[in-house]
Write a protein that holds these residues in place. Structure first.
Motif: not given
Length: 275
Positions: A216-243
């Motif tokens: 839950t906390l990683p999810q909340m961190i991502a939600e908060t970053v986007l809510q306050y105008g930041g960007f999310l850059v995911e480094i992942n070889t697969e398209e299989d994450s919550y993000f």
């Protein structure tokens, strides 16, 4: 239209507010060091808990009923961690910290301490650290293992001396791993709950590396970053994450399908170029 990674880094470095570069790492970054992930096909929940579901085995409730079994498993983990060395991804993140100073924060779900071995200093360990212990009755704070207590093979039984060393010297209760279990809650004192969310509010770019985002906390961190105008850059070889599932259709999400260490080295070079 989404910006390129290089443009995003350049613009964030020029911002006066909400300009923190936050790195959120999970078990995937340590897989290059030989440590198994948790939920992958070779994951530790599969190898290490053959007869139990993670949500059953990885709980304080189960520990209270099966102290020796849980400690056998954790002393096996202790062995894995002692033998592991930081990889290029860990070192690149430590070098980025040196470049960015106050515009940087590392938040890790990992319990292996490899970031610190690589030289990272400003680290929020939101799931604790398997290299330390605390009293299961919470009569004292976080402490180091006794130097006399050795790591184990997974099938190796505890000795009487091991059991003695795994009891609190203050109250006599069992010591426990200093990690967050499934039936426990995040807090600030042990797991940097408030600090992580405060950082998220001031983050310009959140780099998500090597985590499925199942807690839950990683999810909340991502939600908060986007809510306050930041960007999310995911480094992942697969398209299989919550993000990916949650944010891939938004303009403030970028997926980089590359090996983590290679991408982190490239990010470091971009920061050097525009800093």
């Amino acid at each position: 239209m989404k910006p390129t990674l290089e443009t995003l880094i350049e613009e964030t470095l020029q911002k006066e507010k909400r300009n923190i570069f936050t790195f959120l790492t999970g078990a995937g970054i340590s897989s290059e060091s030989g440590l198994p992930t948790y939920r992958g096909s070779d994951g530790i929940w599969i190898k290490g808990t053959k007869y139990h579901k993670p949500e059953e085995f990885g709980t304080f409730r189960y520990f209270n009923q099966n102290h020796e079994e849980v400690w056998q498993y954790n002393l096996f983990w202790k062995k894995l961690i002692e033998e592991a060395k930081p990889n290029q991804g860990h070192f690149a993140i430590a070098e980025i910290e040196d470049l960015l100073d106050s515009k940087y924060q590392l938040i890790t779900q990992n319990v292996d301490g490899l970031h610190q071995k690589a030289g990272s200093k400003n680290v929020f360990e939101i799931h604790g650290n398997k290299q330390t212990v605390r009293c299961s009755s919470e009569c004292s704070g976080v402490m180091q293992f006794s130097p006399e207590l050795k790591s184990k093979e997974l099938t190796e039984d505890l000795t009487e001396r091991d059991i003695e060393l795994l009891h609190c010297q203050n109250c006599g209760d069992w010591l426990r791993p200093n990690t967050l279990w499934f039936d426990e809650s995040y807090n600030e004192k042990l797991y940097f709950f408030n600090s992580a969310l405060k950082t998220a509010k001031n983050t310009g770019i959140l780099f998500v590396i090597g985590t499925s985002g199942a807690t839950t906390l990683p999810q909340m961190i991502a939600e908060t970053v986007l809510q306050y105008g930041g960007f999310l850059v995911e480094i992942n070889t697969e398209e299989d994450s919550y993000f990916f599932e949650r944010f891939s259709r938004t303009k403030k999400y970028i997926l980089i399908k590359e090996k983590a260490s290679d991408t982190l080295i490239r990010i470091k070079e971009m920061i050097e170029k525009y800093k």
